[in-house]
Design an enzyme around this catalytic site. Sequence first.
Site, PDB file in Angstrom:
ATOM      1  N   ARG A  63       0.597  -1.136  -0.316  1.00  0.00           N
ATOM      2  CA  ARG A  63      -0.210  -0.317  -0.287  1.00  0.00           C
ATOM      3  C   ARG A  63       1.315   1.469   0.194  1.00  0.00           C
ATOM      4  NH1 ARG A  63      -5.030  -1.118   1.242  1.00  0.00           N
ATOM      5  NH2 ARG A  63      -5.851  -3.823   1.771  1.00  0.00           N
ATOM      6  N   ASP A 136      -9.161   0.994  -7.345  1.00  0.00           N
ATOM      7  CA  ASP A 136     -10.082   0.289  -6.170  1.00  0.00           C
ATOM      8  C   ASP A 136      -9.891  -1.258  -6.282  1.00  0.00           C
ATOM      9  OD1 ASP A 136     -11.399   1.139  -3.972  1.00  0.00           O
ATOM     10  OD2 ASP A 136     -13.144   0.648  -5.118  1.00  0.00           O
ATOM     11  N   LEU A 171     -11.770   7.129  -8.732  1.00  0.00           N
ATOM     12  CA  LEU A 171      -9.947   7.797  -9.363  1.00  0.00           C
ATOM     13  C   LEU A 171      -9.360   6.811  -9.764  1.00  0.00           C
ATOM     14  CD1 LEU A 171      -8.944   9.020  -5.281  1.00  0.00           C
ATOM     15  CD2 LEU A 171      -9.167  10.265  -7.922  1.00  0.00           C
ATOM     16  N   CYS A 197     -19.920  17.849   6.620  1.00  0.00           N
ATOM     17  CA  CYS A 197     -19.701  16.377   6.493  1.00  0.00           C
ATOM     18  C   CYS A 197     -20.093  15.811   7.659  1.00  0.00           C
ATOM     19  CB  CYS A 197     -19.152  16.108   5.363  1.00  0.00           C
ATOM     20  SG  CYS A 197     -17.695  16.223   6.159  1.00  0.00           S
ATOM     21  N   SER A 219     -22.228   3.106   4.584  1.00  0.00           N
ATOM     22  CA  SER A 219     -21.932   2.291   3.033  1.00  0.00           C
ATOM     23  C   SER A 219     -21.369   0.450   3.662  1.00  0.00           C
ATOM     24  CB  SER A 219     -20.726   3.371   2.722  1.00  0.00           C
ATOM     25  OG  SER A 219     -21.458   4.389   1.838  1.00  0.00           O
ATOM     26  N   ASP A 245     -24.604   9.017   0.696  1.00  0.00           N
ATOM     27  CA  ASP A 245     -23.752   9.752   0.054  1.00  0.00           C
ATOM     28  C   ASP A 245     -23.977  10.984   0.611  1.00  0.00           C
ATOM     29  OD1 ASP A 245     -23.012   8.530  -2.943  1.00  0.00           O
ATOM     30  OD2 ASP A 245     -24.708   8.704  -3.659  1.00  0.00           O
ATOM     31  N   CYS A 247     -21.976  11.936   3.201  1.00  0.00           N
ATOM     32  CA  CYS A 247     -20.828  13.128   3.020  1.00  0.00           C
ATOM     33  C   CYS A 247     -21.084  14.102   1.949  1.00  0.00           C
ATOM     34  CB  CYS A 247     -20.338  12.798   4.190  1.00  0.00           C
ATOM     35  SG  CYS A 247     -19.182  11.491   3.082  1.00  0.00           S
TER      36      CYS A 247
END
Length: 313
Positions: A63, A136, A171, A197, A219, A245, A247
Site C-alpha cells: 500500500r 480500487d 479515482l 459532512c 456504506s 452519499d 457526506c
Amino acid sequence: MSLTTSKEKYAQIIKSQAKSLGFDFCGIAKAEFLEEDAPKLENWLNQNYHGQMAYLANHFDKRLDPAKLVDGAKTVVSLIYNYYPDKPIAAVEGTYKIAKYAYGKDYHFVIKDKLKVLLENLQEQIGEIGGRAFVDSAPVMERQWAQKSGLGWTGKNSLLLNRNMGSFFFLAELIIDLEVSPDTPLAKDYCGTCTKCIDACPTDAIVQPGVVDSSKCISYFTIELKDQIPEEVKGKFENWIFGCDICQDVCPWNRFSKAHQEPAFLPHPELEGFTSRDWEEITQETFNKVFQKSAVKRTKLEGLKRNISFVKK
C-alpha cells in the site's frame, strides 16, 4: 531531445491521451514510498476502523510502496472519472436510496477497460512501457496519490475533493516504469472551518477531520458487513440501502458537480421508476435483470433484502 524535455513531453502525451478517453483530470506523481502515510495507516488499522474488512490490513508494505506492485516503478498517474448523475433515482420522498456510483454499470469494468487502452496508446506513442492499471481493486492508496499529483485535497469526510468538480468521481491509477515530470501536490486544504459532512453523518462515522471509522459508516453496514446490522444504528440510515452519499450531498464543493457523459453509468430503465414497494418485493429474477452489471450485485439479493428490512419503518 534532452531528458528534461522528454519527461515533460511524456506528461503532455499522458494527459492528452487521458482526456481523449474521457478522464476529467490527470495528475502525475513520482513513485516513491509514502513515508508520511505509513503511521496514519498503521494507526487507523490499530483503531480497528476497518471493521470486518480484513483485506485492508493485508499487504501493508504494498500500500505504501508502488515498487512492490510494479517492478521498477517510476511514476504514478492518477485519474479522475466523473459519475455524478443527471438526477437522483430516489427523487420521490420516502423511496429507498442507493449510492450514485452504483446507478449504472460497475465502474471497475468501465474504467479498467479505459486504463488498458490508455496504457496501450502510451506504448504506441512513447515505446515500451511496463506498468499496471488499478481501479480500487488492489492495495493502492489512491487518494494519497491523487493528492500528491495535484488533483485535490483530503476533505474532512476523508474523500478527495477537487475544486472544479467536488467529489462525485472515481479515482484510478497507472503505475508505470517510465520517468515523467511530476505535478505539484496541492498543499492547501480548501475545507476551511466547514464541518457540514461531520455534522450530517447520522452514525457519527467521521471521528475527526479526515478520519472515518468505516465500521460506523452506512456504506460499510449496507455493503461490507456480512452479519446482522447492529440495533444501535436502527433508524439512522435515512433510507440508504446500498452505500450512502450523505457526506457528499452536503459538501459545498459538490455544487460544482456536473452530470457525467458516460452512457455505461446510466441506470437500468427499470431502476429509475422503482417505488418503495418494488424494492420491498424485489425477486431474484428482477435483481438479476436490473443489477446484472451493477456494483449492487456485491450484496446479493439476501444482503439487499436485509438492508431494506432494517431500514423499513
